[in-house]
Design a protein around this motif. Structure first.
Motif, PDB file in Angstrom:
ATOM      1  N   PRO A  36       0.642  -0.939  -0.141  1.00 23.79           N
ATOM      2  CA  PRO A  36       0.008  -0.394  -0.316  1.00 23.79           C
ATOM      3  C   PRO A  36       0.831   1.063  -0.169  1.00 23.79           C
ATOM      4  CG  PRO A  36      -0.960  -1.702   1.188  1.00 23.79           C
ATOM      5  CD  PRO A  36       0.194  -2.048   1.003  1.00 23.79           C
ATOM      6  N   ASP A  37       1.959   1.608   0.788  1.00 24.34           N
ATOM      7  CA  ASP A  37       2.498   2.238   0.828  1.00 24.34           C
ATOM      8  C   ASP A  37       3.125   2.871  -0.972  1.00 24.34           C
ATOM      9  OD1 ASP A  37       2.002   2.796   3.428  1.00 24.34           O
ATOM     10  OD2 ASP A  37       3.874   2.079   3.932  1.00 24.34           O
ATOM     11  N   LEU A  38       3.616   1.524  -1.507  1.00 25.38           N
ATOM     12  CA  LEU A  38       4.551   2.108  -2.455  1.00 25.38           C
ATOM     13  C   LEU A  38       2.896   2.249  -3.268  1.00 25.38           C
ATOM     14  CD1 LEU A  38       6.738   0.655  -4.344  1.00 25.38           C
ATOM     15  CD2 LEU A  38       5.192  -0.919  -5.670  1.00 25.38           C
ATOM     16  N   LEU A  39       2.327   1.791  -3.187  1.00 24.88           N
ATOM     17  CA  LEU A  39       0.824   2.681  -4.437  1.00 24.88           C
ATOM     18  C   LEU A  39       0.596   3.465  -3.849  1.00 24.88           C
ATOM     19  CD1 LEU A  39      -1.028  -1.324  -4.762  1.00 24.88           C
ATOM     20  CD2 LEU A  39       0.794   0.204  -6.306  1.00 24.88           C
ATOM     21  N   SER A  40       0.777   4.258  -2.695  1.00 23.92           N
ATOM     22  CA  SER A  40       0.575   5.579  -2.227  1.00 23.92           C
ATOM     23  C   SER A  40       1.374   6.467  -3.590  1.00 23.92           C
ATOM     24  CB  SER A  40       0.450   5.182  -1.042  1.00 23.92           C
ATOM     25  OG  SER A  40      -0.677   5.419  -0.396  1.00 23.92           O
ATOM     26  N   ALA A  41       3.142   6.289  -4.006  1.00 20.00           N
ATOM     27  CA  ALA A  41       3.338   6.850  -4.091  1.00 20.00           C
ATOM     28  C   ALA A  41       3.512   7.433  -5.421  1.00 20.00           C
ATOM     29  CB  ALA A  41       5.466   5.573  -3.576  1.00 20.00           C
ATOM     30  N   LEU A  42       2.834   6.233  -6.062  1.00 20.95           N
ATOM     31  CA  LEU A  42       2.154   6.653  -7.362  1.00 20.95           C
ATOM     32  C   LEU A  42       1.352   7.669  -7.227  1.00 20.95           C
ATOM     33  CD1 LEU A  42       2.791   2.607  -8.696  1.00 20.95           C
ATOM     34  CD2 LEU A  42       4.619   4.979  -8.763  1.00 20.95           C
ATOM     35  N   ALA A  43       0.534   8.100  -6.867  1.00 22.04           N
ATOM     36  CA  ALA A  43      -0.845   8.491  -6.997  1.00 22.04           C
ATOM     37  C   ALA A  43      -0.411   9.442  -7.273  1.00 22.04           C
ATOM     38  CB  ALA A  43      -1.571   9.191  -5.230  1.00 22.04           C
ATOM     39  N   ASP A  44      -1.419  10.683  -8.662  1.00 22.83           N
ATOM     40  CA  ASP A  44      -1.920  11.305  -9.378  1.00 22.83           C
ATOM     41  C   ASP A  44       0.034  11.593 -10.097  1.00 22.83           C
ATOM     42  OD1 ASP A  44      -4.186  11.587  -8.026  1.00 22.83           O
ATOM     43  OD2 ASP A  44      -3.346  12.428  -6.470  1.00 22.83           O
ATOM     44  N   ARG A  45       0.426  10.285 -10.019  1.00 27.12           N
ATOM     45  CA  ARG A  45       1.378  10.500 -10.570  1.00 27.12           C
ATOM     46  C   ARG A  45       1.699   9.662 -12.178  1.00 27.12           C
ATOM     47  NH1 ARG A  45       6.477   8.969  -7.073  1.00 27.12           N
ATOM     48  NH2 ARG A  45       8.055  11.372  -8.123  1.00 27.12           N
ATOM     49  N   HIS A  46       2.769  10.760 -13.451  1.00 26.43           N
ATOM     50  CA  HIS A  46       2.750  10.173 -15.055  1.00 26.43           C
ATOM     51  C   HIS A  46       3.999   9.219 -14.876  1.00 26.43           C
ATOM     52  CE1 HIS A  46      -0.788  12.612 -16.101  1.00 26.43           C
ATOM     53  NE2 HIS A  46      -0.576  13.697 -14.860  1.00 26.43           N
ATOM     54  N   VAL A  47       3.540   7.770 -15.119  1.00 25.34           N
ATOM     55  CA  VAL A  47       4.581   6.714 -14.745  1.00 25.34           C
ATOM     56  C   VAL A  47       4.751   6.814 -16.498  1.00 25.34           C
ATOM     57  CG1 VAL A  47       5.545   5.089 -13.797  1.00 25.34           C
ATOM     58  CG2 VAL A  47       3.847   6.636 -12.978  1.00 25.34           C
ATOM     59  N   ALA A  48       6.339   7.053 -16.368  1.00 23.73           N
ATOM     60  CA  ALA A  48       6.458   5.828 -17.884  1.00 23.73           C
ATOM     61  C   ALA A  48       7.823   4.456 -17.644  1.00 23.73           C
ATOM     62  CB  ALA A  48       7.722   7.166 -18.458  1.00 23.73           C
ATOM     63  N   LEU A  49       7.206   3.408 -17.804  1.00 19.57           N
ATOM     64  CA  LEU A  49       7.191   1.897 -17.883  1.00 19.57           C
ATOM     65  C   LEU A  49       8.209   1.974 -18.963  1.00 19.57           C
ATOM     66  CD1 LEU A  49       7.806  -0.139 -16.087  1.00 19.57           C
ATOM     67  CD2 LEU A  49       5.729  -1.116 -16.801  1.00 19.57           C
ATOM     68  N   ILE A  50       9.263   1.306 -19.195  1.00 15.02           N
ATOM     69  CA  ILE A  50      10.474   1.275 -20.133  1.00 15.02           C
ATOM     70  C   ILE A  50      10.374   0.006 -20.174  1.00 15.02           C
ATOM     71  CG2 ILE A  50      12.632   2.148 -21.623  1.00 15.02           C
ATOM     72  CD1 ILE A  50      10.588   4.337 -19.924  1.00 15.02           C
ATOM     73  N   GLY A  51      10.277  -0.682 -21.703  1.00 17.12           N
ATOM     74  CA  GLY A  51      10.403  -2.498 -21.534  1.00 17.12           C
ATOM     75  C   GLY A  51      11.387  -2.117 -22.388  1.00 17.12           C
ATOM     76  N   ASN A  52      12.398  -3.224 -22.810  1.00 16.87           N
ATOM     77  CA  ASN A  52      13.453  -3.939 -23.701  1.00 16.87           C
ATOM     78  C   ASN A  52      13.339  -3.526 -24.861  1.00 16.87           C
ATOM     79  OD1 ASN A  52      15.209  -2.350 -21.025  1.00 16.87           O
ATOM     80  ND2 ASN A  52      14.821  -4.918 -19.903  1.00 16.87           N
ATOM     81  N   ALA A  53      12.329  -3.659 -25.441  1.00 20.09           N
ATOM     82  CA  ALA A  53      12.517  -4.295 -26.567  1.00 20.09           C
ATOM     83  C   ALA A  53      13.644  -3.464 -28.020  1.00 20.09           C
ATOM     84  CB  ALA A  53      11.111  -3.859 -27.856  1.00 20.09           C
ATOM     85  N   ARG A  54      14.266  -4.189 -28.958  1.00 16.68           N
ATOM     86  CA  ARG A  54      14.984  -3.870 -29.138  1.00 16.68           C
ATOM     87  C   ARG A  54      14.514  -2.653 -30.235  1.00 16.68           C
ATOM     88  NH1 ARG A  54      18.657  -8.652 -32.171  1.00 16.68           N
ATOM     89  NH2 ARG A  54      19.285  -9.649 -29.753  1.00 16.68           N
ATOM     90  N   ALA A  55      13.075  -2.474 -30.014  1.00 17.79           N
ATOM     91  CA  ALA A  55      12.796  -1.994 -31.644  1.00 17.79           C
ATOM     92  C   ALA A  55      12.934  -0.660 -30.859  1.00 17.79           C
ATOM     93  CB  ALA A  55      10.871  -1.700 -31.944  1.00 17.79           C
TER      94      ALA A  55
END
Length: 204
Positions: free
Chosen positions: A26-45
């Motif tokens: 729950p603390d981790l999820l609260s740290a994401l509240a109202d934030r714009h998050v970029a999740l970066i995968g490792n695709a070669r493209a």
């Protein structure tokens, strides 16, 4: 916990003492509240794009495993959180310098002392891994686990870069889809269905 106690708990697969090292979910999820998050995968493209500035403009940037970053133009420069399922060498740890490490793998024996005692460390629960594996019909990738986790948070948006579900292979290695234990077709369908039903999720 001492280092010896950690090594013993890891060897015996004693989940409770290892979980005690983790920030509560729950603390981790609260740290994401109202934030714009970029999740970066490792695709070669991703290396052939110019998404770096958009990635760096996010409120929070999460990368995966050793997170190869061929150029700032394509991948950006920041790593705020690092979602791991593999041990991180000293050079990669220094290069990425994450503020928080998320251990997403159910394989606790791979977890190292330095990661487990780092500030804000998070250990993803085994039951969450099992639930997503059942949904996908195969062991989920670190990326899929992190998407599932992030969308539980009251975040403003989650934008995925470098996710093509192994169509262009991975910057992290040379294995083919047949050589890894994941069902990339199922993951792709799952993510596209999520994006269709949750306006916070965008697949670039």
């Amino acid at each position: 916990m001492t280092r010896l106690g950690f090594l013993l708990a890891r060897t015996l697969r004693a989940e409770a003492p290892l979980a005690a090292l983790s920030a509560p979910q729950p603390d981790l999820l609260s740290a994401l509240a109202d934030r714009h998050v970029a999740l970066i995968g490792n695709a070669r493209a991703l290396a052939k794009t110019a998404h770096g500035p958009a990635i760096d403009a996010a409120d929070l940037v999460i990368r995966i495993n050793r997170a190869p970053m061929p150029s700032a133009a394509s991948h950006g420069t920041r790593t705020d959180w690092l979602a791991l399922a593999t041990r991180l060498g000293d050079a990669d740890r220094a290069r990425l310098d994450p503020a928080r490490i998320l251990w997403m793998s159910p394989k606790r024996k791979r977890l190292d002392w330095r990661s487990a005692t780092s500030p804000g460390f998070y250990l993803h629960p085994l039951h969450d891994h099992r639930a997503l594996a059942a949904r996908l019909g195969a062991p989920p990738t670190t990326g899929a686990l992190t998407i599932d986790l992030c969308l539980r948070a009251p975040l403003a948006s989650l934008t995925l870069y470098g996710f093509d579900f192994f169509a262009s292979l991975s910057l992290s290695g040379r294995r083919s889809a047949a050589q890894v234990p994941h069902d990339f077709g199922a993951e792709g369908e799952w993510v596209r269905a999520l994006a269709a039903s949750d306006p916070r999720l965008r697949l670039i």
